[in-house]
Design a protein around this motif. Structure first.
Motif, PDB file in Angstrom:
ATOM      1  N   GLY A  55       0.815  -1.286   0.112  1.00  0.00           N
ATOM      2  CA  GLY A  55       0.142  -0.094  -0.022  1.00  0.00           C
ATOM      3  C   GLY A  55       0.741   1.353   0.067  1.00  0.00           C
ATOM      4  N   THR A  56       1.823   1.284   0.727  1.00  0.00           N
ATOM      5  CA  THR A  56       2.827   2.551   0.572  1.00  0.00           C
ATOM      6  C   THR A  56       3.197   2.776  -0.671  1.00  0.00           C
ATOM      7  OG1 THR A  56       4.763   1.246   1.447  1.00  0.00           O
ATOM      8  CG2 THR A  56       3.674   2.193   3.054  1.00  0.00           C
ATOM      9  N   THR A  57       3.359   1.982  -1.449  1.00  0.00           N
ATOM     10  CA  THR A  57       3.980   2.066  -2.938  1.00  0.00           C
ATOM     11  C   THR A  57       2.917   2.879  -3.880  1.00  0.00           C
ATOM     12  OG1 THR A  57       5.828   0.588  -2.814  1.00  0.00           O
ATOM     13  CG2 THR A  57       5.149   1.217  -4.963  1.00  0.00           C
ATOM     14  N   THR A  58       1.727   2.025  -3.564  1.00  0.00           N
ATOM     15  CA  THR A  58       0.521   2.285  -4.487  1.00  0.00           C
ATOM     16  C   THR A  58       0.134   3.938  -3.923  1.00  0.00           C
ATOM     17  OG1 THR A  58      -1.109   1.270  -3.141  1.00  0.00           O
ATOM     18  CG2 THR A  58      -0.322   0.243  -5.109  1.00  0.00           C
ATOM     19  N   ASP A  59       0.206   4.420  -2.970  1.00  0.00           N
ATOM     20  CA  ASP A  59      -0.354   5.554  -2.270  1.00  0.00           C
ATOM     21  C   ASP A  59       0.657   6.625  -2.760  1.00  0.00           C
ATOM     22  OD1 ASP A  59      -2.382   4.414  -0.771  1.00  0.00           O
ATOM     23  OD2 ASP A  59      -1.455   4.620   1.183  1.00  0.00           O
ATOM     24  N   ALA A  60       1.923   6.308  -2.914  1.00  0.00           N
ATOM     25  CA  ALA A  60       2.875   7.430  -3.237  1.00  0.00           C
ATOM     26  C   ALA A  60       2.986   7.441  -4.765  1.00  0.00           C
ATOM     27  CB  ALA A  60       4.227   6.949  -2.762  1.00  0.00           C
ATOM     28  N   SER A  61       2.261   6.791  -5.586  1.00  0.00           N
ATOM     29  CA  SER A  61       2.404   6.449  -7.002  1.00  0.00           C
ATOM     30  C   SER A  61       1.218   6.455  -7.892  1.00  0.00           C
ATOM     31  CB  SER A  61       3.577   5.561  -7.526  1.00  0.00           C
ATOM     32  OG  SER A  61       2.914   4.265  -7.021  1.00  0.00           O
ATOM     33  N   SER A  62       0.324   5.579  -7.354  1.00  0.00           N
ATOM     34  CA  SER A  62      -0.673   5.240  -8.373  1.00  0.00           C
ATOM     35  C   SER A  62      -1.530   6.292  -9.011  1.00  0.00           C
ATOM     36  CB  SER A  62      -1.591   3.983  -7.847  1.00  0.00           C
ATOM     37  OG  SER A  62      -2.506   3.603  -8.909  1.00  0.00           O
ATOM     38  N   TYR A  63      -2.072   7.000  -7.724  1.00  0.00           N
ATOM     39  CA  TYR A  63      -3.202   7.992  -8.159  1.00  0.00           C
ATOM     40  C   TYR A  63      -2.247   9.406  -8.395  1.00  0.00           C
ATOM     41  CZ  TYR A  63      -6.645   4.617  -7.704  1.00  0.00           C
ATOM     42  OH  TYR A  63      -7.477   3.505  -7.806  1.00  0.00           O
ATOM     43  N   GLN A  64      -1.247   9.655  -7.791  1.00  0.00           N
ATOM     44  CA  GLN A  64      -0.739  10.709  -7.717  1.00  0.00           C
ATOM     45  C   GLN A  64       0.357  11.127  -9.223  1.00  0.00           C
ATOM     46  OE1 GLN A  64      -1.759  11.761  -5.171  1.00  0.00           O
ATOM     47  NE2 GLN A  64      -1.846   9.783  -4.131  1.00  0.00           N
ATOM     48  N   ASN A 527     -11.483   6.595  -0.078  1.00  0.00           N
ATOM     49  CA  ASN A 527     -11.864   5.153  -0.892  1.00  0.00           C
ATOM     50  C   ASN A 527     -11.899   3.831   0.053  1.00  0.00           C
ATOM     51  OD1 ASN A 527     -11.911   3.208  -2.715  1.00  0.00           O
ATOM     52  ND2 ASN A 527     -10.729   4.330  -4.162  1.00  0.00           N
ATOM     53  N   PRO A 528     -13.155   3.387   0.166  1.00  0.00           N
ATOM     54  CA  PRO A 528     -13.059   2.070   0.851  1.00  0.00           C
ATOM     55  C   PRO A 528     -12.197   0.868   0.101  1.00  0.00           C
ATOM     56  CG  PRO A 528     -15.083   2.236  -0.621  1.00  0.00           C
ATOM     57  CD  PRO A 528     -14.212   3.515  -0.714  1.00  0.00           C
ATOM     58  N   TYR A 529     -11.854   0.951  -1.054  1.00  0.00           N
ATOM     59  CA  TYR A 529     -11.013   0.040  -1.482  1.00  0.00           C
ATOM     60  C   TYR A 529      -9.478   0.287  -1.565  1.00  0.00           C
ATOM     61  CZ  TYR A 529     -15.515  -1.051  -3.332  1.00  0.00           C
ATOM     62  OH  TYR A 529     -16.803  -1.195  -3.410  1.00  0.00           O
ATOM     63  N   GLY A 530      -9.261   1.287  -0.715  1.00  0.00           N
ATOM     64  CA  GLY A 530      -7.713   1.664  -0.504  1.00  0.00           C
ATOM     65  C   GLY A 530      -7.197   2.767  -1.644  1.00  0.00           C
ATOM     66  N   GLY A 531      -5.822   3.158  -1.332  1.00  0.00           N
ATOM     67  CA  GLY A 531      -5.481   4.204  -2.239  1.00  0.00           C
ATOM     68  C   GLY A 531      -5.803   5.661  -2.007  1.00  0.00           C
ATOM     69  N   ILE A 532      -5.333   6.479  -2.214  1.00  0.00           N
ATOM     70  CA  ILE A 532      -5.722   7.838  -1.862  1.00  0.00           C
ATOM     71  C   ILE A 532      -5.157   8.740  -3.034  1.00  0.00           C
ATOM     72  CG2 ILE A 532      -3.277   8.395  -0.858  1.00  0.00           C
ATOM     73  CD1 ILE A 532      -4.928  10.122   1.200  1.00  0.00           C
ATOM     74  N   SER A 533      -6.155   9.857  -3.279  1.00  0.00           N
ATOM     75  CA  SER A 533      -5.708  10.756  -4.561  1.00  0.00           C
ATOM     76  C   SER A 533      -5.961  11.967  -4.047  1.00  0.00           C
ATOM     77  CB  SER A 533      -6.645  10.608  -5.724  1.00  0.00           C
ATOM     78  OG  SER A 533      -6.581  11.516  -6.606  1.00  0.00           O
ATOM     79  N   PHE A 534      -5.098  12.987  -4.424  1.00  0.00           N
ATOM     80  CA  PHE A 534      -5.109  14.221  -3.956  1.00  0.00           C
ATOM     81  C   PHE A 534      -5.401  15.462  -5.377  1.00  0.00           C
ATOM     82  CE2 PHE A 534      -2.394  12.134  -0.707  1.00  0.00           C
ATOM     83  CZ  PHE A 534      -2.734  13.028   0.467  1.00  0.00           C
ATOM     84  N   ALA A 535      -5.608  14.620  -6.232  1.00  0.00           N
ATOM     85  CA  ALA A 535      -6.065  15.563  -7.443  1.00  0.00           C
ATOM     86  C   ALA A 535      -6.882  16.651  -7.303  1.00  0.00           C
ATOM     87  CB  ALA A 535      -6.345  14.679  -8.558  1.00  0.00           C
ATOM     88  N   LYS A 536      -8.175  16.495  -6.500  1.00  0.00           N
ATOM     89  CA  LYS A 536      -8.967  17.441  -6.074  1.00  0.00           C
ATOM     90  C   LYS A 536      -8.883  18.198  -4.682  1.00  0.00           C
ATOM     91  CE  LYS A 536     -10.654  16.558 -10.081  1.00  0.00           C
ATOM     92  NZ  LYS A 536     -10.360  17.555 -11.414  1.00  0.00           N
TER      93      LYS A 536
END
Length: 550
Positions: A55-64, A527-536
């Motif tokens: 999760g730490t990798t997906t948080d730092a990369s996937s949605y950013q 998000n109930p499915y994990g991940g975090i996005s700061f786009a908005k």
């Protein structure tokens, strides 16, 4: 993956993986500058989520940094457009045509400036890298793509055809009801083929995963291990430039330190507050506690290829020896439900006829005796050193299990390492048992089965229980052969019965998901499915008149 940051200078050495620029944070690299600061719980292992499921990798990369062809919208409960603006699926469900978005810009960095927009070549590069073992980038950063290998991506995709620059067709070998959900997963990001070609010419291929180029809302600016990650807004972002000056991940492993930084204003948002801290957070009128039902499971997994855990009767015995209620009360403080299945009860495929293993040390001792272990045995229990959504305190959980198993004559030695070392060592299967968990990427029940239990997941490292059952594989493969939920349900019910009987792992809890933020930060959903996005995400003038949780 171990060598994916270059050695800048002997005077600039850091243990583990490296920094993107400079030798150490300078005064100009102070975390606490204008923008939004997110207190994260750990370092990423890469800046490419294709390569890992942590999760730490997906948080730092996937949605950013990146986008996917499609996204899963939890509010709508459906797949929505992203880099693909729309799509068509043929009648038999084996051909997917995607019409790609135009005028999408890739990032630039000190080494790369794109000369063209995103197009079909980038989609083919990103997926062929995963499915084609002869692809020039397949083995870069290790050649392991855990999520995709666990769901049989290589086997299910027959070929990917470029029709023109903005149209592709993915041909499947057979119908797969989970295919679109898997394309929307955190891991299915799109990279730049043009950047890859340039790195190949420079013989610096590994930088594609350490110095990433994507189409996402933020551009990676710098990374200092154990300290912070800094992102700049993507000024040409196709979905609207972020309304913040910068985004900083302040790497703060201890939850108490993250909460302290929130209260002093050094962080704006914090990951994974502990359940024991909830009352303190609620009393602070400047903070907002966000709560969401989580599609996750925490479990005690057994290495089923090791003696005595290769014996189902031993695994059943330990199921009776674990007091799940005591763990949920002591570790989660009531913020989780006891798990009888890996699948949460909110899922449409949950099996409510399962017979759970009651807590009974007497039954545990009886089964151990029948298995030939009346005097018990010694075992190792590996526990993650960081908080996860599904388990706020794995070390405390391990200590409780250690005490519970001692009552039935089983002596537990708890083992832990630093997070990145822990993840790396898991791939050697050198443990007897391990406390792990899983957070689903979408609502499809397949996401709880193939990534965790399929024989294919053994090769990728996602199958932490080292368990391969051909009949079970056939059952879950039958479940994705139809898009009709009514036809799929019986297969998932049968799969859960098999797991309940074979006990490759003991499901412990399904946790609520918490996030705490300053009340002057808006546009940040949970998000109930994990991940975090700061786009908005953006900052507004503070208003502290309200209290309580959202």
């Amino acid at each position: 993956m171990k060598n994916w940051f270059i050695f800048i200078s002997k005077l600039c050495f850091l243990t583990g993986f490296f920094i993107l620029s400079g030798c150490s944070p300078s005064a100009d690299d102070n975390v606490h500058t204008p923008g939004i600061v997110y207190c994260s719980e750990g370092d990423p292992t890469s800046f490419n989520p294709q390569l890992t499921t942590n999760g730490t990798t997906t948080d730092a990369s996937s949605y950013q940094i990146y986008n996917r062809l499609v996204e899963y919208d939890p509010a709508l409960g459906s797949i929505v457009a992203a880099l693909a603006r729309h799509w068509f699926i043929n009648e038999d469900g084996t051909s997917y045509t995607f019409y790609l978005r135009k005028n999408v810009k890739f990032h630039s960095n000190d080494n790369f400036t794109p000369t063209r927009d995103f197009n079909a070549d980038d989609v083919l590069f990103s997926f062929n890298r995963i499915i084609d073992s002869t692809h020039p980038y397949h083995n870069v950063s290790g050649g392991s793509y855990p999520f995709f290998q666990s769901v049989g991506f290589t086997d299910i995709i027959n070929k990917i055809v470029k029709v023109n620059d903005y149209m592709i067709v993915i041909h499947l070998t057979e119908k797969d009801a989970s295919f679109m959900a898997n394309l929307a997963a955190n891991f299915a990001i799109i990279q730049s083929k043009e950047y890859a070609d340039q790195l190949s010419e420079q013989q610096q291929q590994s930088q594609i995963d350490s110095h990433p180029i994507g189409t996402g809302p933020f551009v990676l600016d710098s990374y200092f291990q154990n300290d912070h990650i800094r992102y700049k807004p993507n000024q040409g972002y196709w979905n609207g430039t972020p309304d913040i000056e910068q985004l900083v991940f302040d790497i703060t492993p201890k939850s108490t330190n993250r909460i302290a930084k929130l209260m002093t204003g050094d962080c704006d948002i914090s990951a994974l507050p502990q359940s024991s801290e909830i009352d303190i957070i609620r009393q602070n009128r400047k903070l907002e506690l966000q709560i969401q039902t989580g599609f996750n499971v925490a479990y005690l997994g057994f290495n089923t290829e090791r003696i005595p855990f290769n014996n189902p009767k031993v695994r059943q015995a330990l199921s009776h020896a674990i007091n799940k209620r005591a763990i949920v009360e002591a570790v989660y403080y009531g913020s989780a439900t006891i798990a009888d299945s890996v699948l949460p009860s909110l899922s449409w495929a949950y099996n409510d006829t399962l017979q759970p293993y009651e807590y009974s040390p007497e039954k545990a001792k009886k089964l151990l005796a029948e298995a030939g272990y009346s005097d018990g045995f010694d075992m190792t229990l590996w526990a993650a050193p960081v908080q996860r959504i599904y388990n706020p305190n794995a070390i405390k959980t391990a200590e409780l299990i250690q005490g519970q198993l001692k009552l039935v004559g089983v002596n537990v030695n708890i083992v832990t390492y630093g997070w990145n070392v822990f993840i790396d060592k898991l791939n050697d299967y050198s443990y007897d048992s391990v406390l792990m968990g899983w957070t689903a990427d979408n609502a499809d029940p397949d996401n709880f089965f193939r990534p965790l239990f399929s024989c294919a997941a053994l090769l990728s490292g996602g199958n932490r229980v080292n368990w391969c059952n051909d009949d079970f594989d056939e059952t879950i493969n039958q479940a994705i052969a139809s898009t009709d939920e009514k036809k799929r349900v019986p297969y998932y019910l049968a799969a859960q019965q098999t797991l309940n009987k074979q006990v490759p792992l003991i499901p412990i809890a399904h946790a609520l998901r918490f996030q705490v933020k300053s009340r002057n930060i808006t546009g940040l959903s949970l998000n109930p499915y994990g991940g975090i996005s700061f786009a908005k995400a953006k900052r507004k003038s503070a208003n502290v008149s309200d209290g309580g949780a959202k």
